[in-house]
Design an enzyme around this catalytic site. Structure first.
Site, mmCIF file in Angstrom:
data_model
loop_
_atom_site.group_PDB
_atom_site.id
_atom_site.type_symbol
_atom_site.label_atom_id
_atom_site.label_comp_id
_atom_site.label_asym_id
_atom_site.label_seq_id
_atom_site.Cartn_x
_atom_site.Cartn_y
_atom_site.Cartn_z
ATOM 1 N N ALA A 66 0.897 -1.169 0.147
ATOM 2 C CA ALA A 66 0.067 -0.057 0.036
ATOM 3 C C ALA A 66 0.824 1.293 0.046
ATOM 4 O O ALA A 66 2.180 1.115 0.572
ATOM 5 C CB ALA A 66 -0.840 -0.087 1.171
ATOM 6 N N GLY A 111 0.441 -5.112 0.828
ATOM 7 C CA GLY A 111 -0.591 -5.338 -0.043
ATOM 8 C C GLY A 111 -0.383 -5.997 -1.245
ATOM 9 O O GLY A 111 -1.484 -6.659 -1.910
ATOM 10 N N GLU A 114 -0.654 -9.370 -0.526
ATOM 11 C CA GLU A 114 -1.975 -9.825 -0.147
ATOM 12 C C GLU A 114 -2.971 -9.803 -1.447
ATOM 13 O O GLU A 114 -3.920 -10.661 -1.651
ATOM 14 C CB GLU A 114 -2.432 -8.487 0.773
ATOM 15 C CG GLU A 114 -2.018 -8.701 2.120
ATOM 16 C CD GLU A 114 -2.429 -7.390 3.123
ATOM 17 O OE1 GLU A 114 -1.940 -6.263 2.637
ATOM 18 O OE2 GLU A 114 -2.843 -7.725 4.268
ATOM 19 N N GLU A 134 4.677 -5.198 7.309
ATOM 20 C CA GLU A 134 3.896 -4.088 7.881
ATOM 21 C C GLU A 134 4.408 -3.963 9.698
ATOM 22 O O GLU A 134 4.432 -2.750 10.077
ATOM 23 C CB GLU A 134 2.393 -4.492 8.089
ATOM 24 C CG GLU A 134 1.850 -4.421 6.697
ATOM 25 C CD GLU A 134 1.913 -5.322 6.002
ATOM 26 O OE1 GLU A 134 2.564 -6.446 6.096
ATOM 27 O OE2 GLU A 134 1.071 -5.232 4.935
HETATM 28 N N1 CO8 Z 1 4.726 3.080 -0.755
HETATM 29 C C1 CO8 Z 1 4.905 4.147 -1.373
HETATM 30 N N2 CO8 Z 1 5.977 4.385 -2.190
HETATM 31 C C2 CO8 Z 1 6.810 3.445 -2.290
HETATM 32 C C3 CO8 Z 1 6.557 2.226 -1.730
HETATM 33 C C4 CO8 Z 1 5.235 1.968 -0.946
HETATM 34 N N3 CO8 Z 1 4.850 1.127 -0.477
HETATM 35 N N4 CO8 Z 1 7.363 1.133 -2.059
HETATM 36 C C5 CO8 Z 1 8.267 2.075 -2.749
HETATM 37 N N5 CO8 Z 1 7.878 3.148 -3.052
HETATM 38 C C6 CO8 Z 1 8.634 4.483 -3.692
HETATM 39 C C7 CO8 Z 1 9.952 4.606 -3.190
HETATM 40 O O1 CO8 Z 1 9.461 5.529 -2.271
HETATM 41 C C8 CO8 Z 1 10.502 5.398 -4.368
HETATM 42 O O2 CO8 Z 1 9.981 6.689 -4.649
HETATM 43 P P1 CO8 Z 1 11.015 7.723 -4.797
HETATM 44 O O3 CO8 Z 1 11.899 7.566 -5.813
HETATM 45 O O4 CO8 Z 1 9.941 8.740 -5.001
HETATM 46 O O5 CO8 Z 1 11.655 7.856 -3.583
HETATM 47 C C9 CO8 Z 1 10.082 4.363 -5.353
HETATM 48 O O6 CO8 Z 1 8.967 3.736 -5.008
HETATM 49 C C10 CO8 Z 1 11.541 3.080 -5.558
HETATM 50 O O7 CO8 Z 1 11.372 2.651 -4.650
HETATM 51 P P2 CO8 Z 1 12.742 2.586 -3.685
HETATM 52 O O8 CO8 Z 1 13.664 3.587 -4.151
HETATM 53 O O9 CO8 Z 1 12.898 2.150 -2.366
HETATM 54 O O10 CO8 Z 1 13.544 1.062 -4.532
HETATM 55 P P3 CO8 Z 1 14.518 0.011 -3.861
HETATM 56 O O11 CO8 Z 1 14.835 -0.874 -5.026
HETATM 57 O O12 CO8 Z 1 15.659 0.601 -3.182
HETATM 58 O O13 CO8 Z 1 13.576 -0.857 -2.768
HETATM 59 C C11 CO8 Z 1 11.859 -1.970 -1.934
HETATM 60 C C12 CO8 Z 1 12.378 -1.727 -3.202
HETATM 61 C C13 CO8 Z 1 12.660 -2.865 -1.120
HETATM 62 C C14 CO8 Z 1 10.386 -2.521 -2.335
HETATM 63 C C15 CO8 Z 1 11.514 -0.837 -1.037
HETATM 64 O O14 CO8 Z 1 10.963 0.245 -1.955
HETATM 65 C C16 CO8 Z 1 10.511 -0.860 0.242
HETATM 66 O O15 CO8 Z 1 10.860 -1.383 1.131
HETATM 67 N N6 CO8 Z 1 9.182 -0.461 -0.017
HETATM 68 C C17 CO8 Z 1 8.353 -0.573 1.023
HETATM 69 C C18 CO8 Z 1 7.674 -1.834 1.230
HETATM 70 C C19 CO8 Z 1 6.630 -1.870 2.184
HETATM 71 O O16 CO8 Z 1 7.095 -1.672 3.301
HETATM 72 N N7 CO8 Z 1 5.425 -2.503 1.753
HETATM 73 C C20 CO8 Z 1 4.391 -2.403 2.871
HETATM 74 C C21 CO8 Z 1 3.555 -1.232 3.015
HETATM 75 S S1 CO8 Z 1 2.293 -1.145 4.129
HETATM 76 C C22 CO8 Z 1 1.220 -2.429 3.268
HETATM 77 O O17 CO8 Z 1 1.161 -2.635 2.296
HETATM 78 C C23 CO8 Z 1 -0.050 -2.445 4.168
HETATM 79 C C24 CO8 Z 1 -1.252 -2.906 3.335
HETATM 80 C C25 CO8 Z 1 -2.574 -3.053 4.244
HETATM 81 C C26 CO8 Z 1 -2.823 -1.499 4.266
HETATM 82 C C27 CO8 Z 1 -4.233 -1.434 4.953
HETATM 83 C C28 CO8 Z 1 -4.384 0.067 5.522
HETATM 84 C C29 CO8 Z 1 -5.266 0.062 6.830
#
Ligand code: CO8
Length: 260
Positions: A66, A111, A114, A134
């Site tokens: 998400a 997500g 999921e 998460e």
């Molecule tokens: N949300 C928003 N932006 C994201 C997300 C995300 N989940 N993941 C990556 N991005 C963005 C980065 O911020 C980056 O953007 P910018 O260049 O503008 O800074 C771009 O995508 C590329 O990402 P990275 O530069 O971080 O790329 P890397 O190759 O270095 O890393 C990863 C890739 C490992 C995937 C890393 O981006 C990461 O760890 N992302 C977050 C993963 C995460 O924690 N996901 C779980 C999110 S919470 C969730 O899904 C809950 C679901 C249920 C919600 C219910 C609500 C009640």
């Protein structure tokens, strides 16, 4: 149909939803979830779609979760509403009458994992990574992850992945049964399409009934599930597909199913 963050095609009976926010790792903001819902609602009412494939754009991300930036400042009410809405859309995927194959082409986190778990089965590219990170953000999975992961890989494995924020690679996902197949990136969509076409050669009504019997059975005790199976097994004999399928067998030819 107009979409902001997905690509949507229907070709030769296969609907493909490609989640497409490449600059944000295909993360699920509200607009993207609304797009997915619109496509899924269309598919649910379509006679033309026999199989669905869900994938991500590019070769690095399926869906990295998400959208953290969008939800960072939510209050509990907003977060609860977002969770309820998103989980509802993901359950719509699970309840589609047509089989849904997830072609996981890279990171499937939060997500993203999921969504993949709401599909009927998953194929992964060899660079795919699965996880429910998460708790590392101070939240828990909110789109059904605690429930579907435990059902798919067992509670012990699900708890280790979720509680320790342990991402797993495609080989481990295959080993624990989270995915059915791992292939090189270039072979991922061809593999999903090949299986979709194999499904499309079967009796279409029977395919949908079999999916429903499996899904219903997972929600109840086994005796109730078997009773449901017996009932819908009987119903198959009210279809033209059953007559054609069995006649074709006896006449030693391929069945010409009409989906009726
Ligand atoms: N949300 C928003 N932006 C994201 C997300 C995300 N989940 N993941 C990556 N991005 C963005 C980065 O911020 C980056 O953007 P910018 O260049 O503008 O800074 C771009 O995508 C590329 O990402 P990275 O530069 O971080 O790329 P890397 O190759 O270095 O890393 C990863 C890739 C490992 C995937 C890393 O981006 C990461 O760890 N992302 C977050 C993963 C995460 O924690 N996901 C779980 C999110 S919470 C969730 O899904 C809950 C679901 C249920 C919600 C219910 C609500 C009640």
């Amino acid at each position: 149909m107009e979409f902001e963050n997905i690509l949507f095609t229907v070709e030769e009976g296969i609907a493909t939803i490609t989640i497409n926010r490449p600059k944000q790792a295909n993360a699920l903001n509200a607009a993207t979830v609304r797009d997915i819902e619109k496509a899924v609602d269309y598919i649910a009412g379509s006679k033309d779609v026999q199989v669905v494939i869900i994938t991500g754009a590019g070769d690095k991300f399926f869906v990295a979760g998400a959208d953290i930036k969008e939800m960072a400042d939510y209050n509990p009410k907003q977060a609860g509403d977002w969770g309820t809405y998103g989980a509802g859309v993901i359950t719509k995927i699970e309840r589609l009458p047509q089989p849904v194959i997830c072609a996981v082409n890279g990171y499937a986190l939060g997500g993203g994992c999921e969504i993949s778990m709401a599909c009927d089965f998953r194929y992964a590219s060899d660079n795919a990574v699965f996880g429910q990170p998460e708790v590392g953000l101070g939240i828990i999975p909110g789109f059904g992850g605690t429930q579907r992961l435990a059902r798919l890989v067992g509670p012990g494995m699900a708890k280790e992945i979720i509680l320790s924020n342990q991402n797993i690679d495609s080989a481990e996902a295959l080993r624990i049964g989270l995915v059915n197949k791992v292939v090189p990136q270039a072979e991922l969509m061809p593999a999903a399409i090949k299986t979709a076409k194999k499904i499309m050669k079967q009796g279409p009504v029977a395919v949908q009934i079999a999916k429903k019997a499996i899904n219903n059975g997972l929600q109840c005790d086994i005796i109730t599930g078997i009773q449901f199976e017996s009932n819908v097994f009987g119903l198959c004999f009210a279809t033209k597909d059953q007559k054609e399928g069995m006649k074709a067998f006896m006449e030693k030819r391929k069945a010409d199913f009409k989906g009726e």
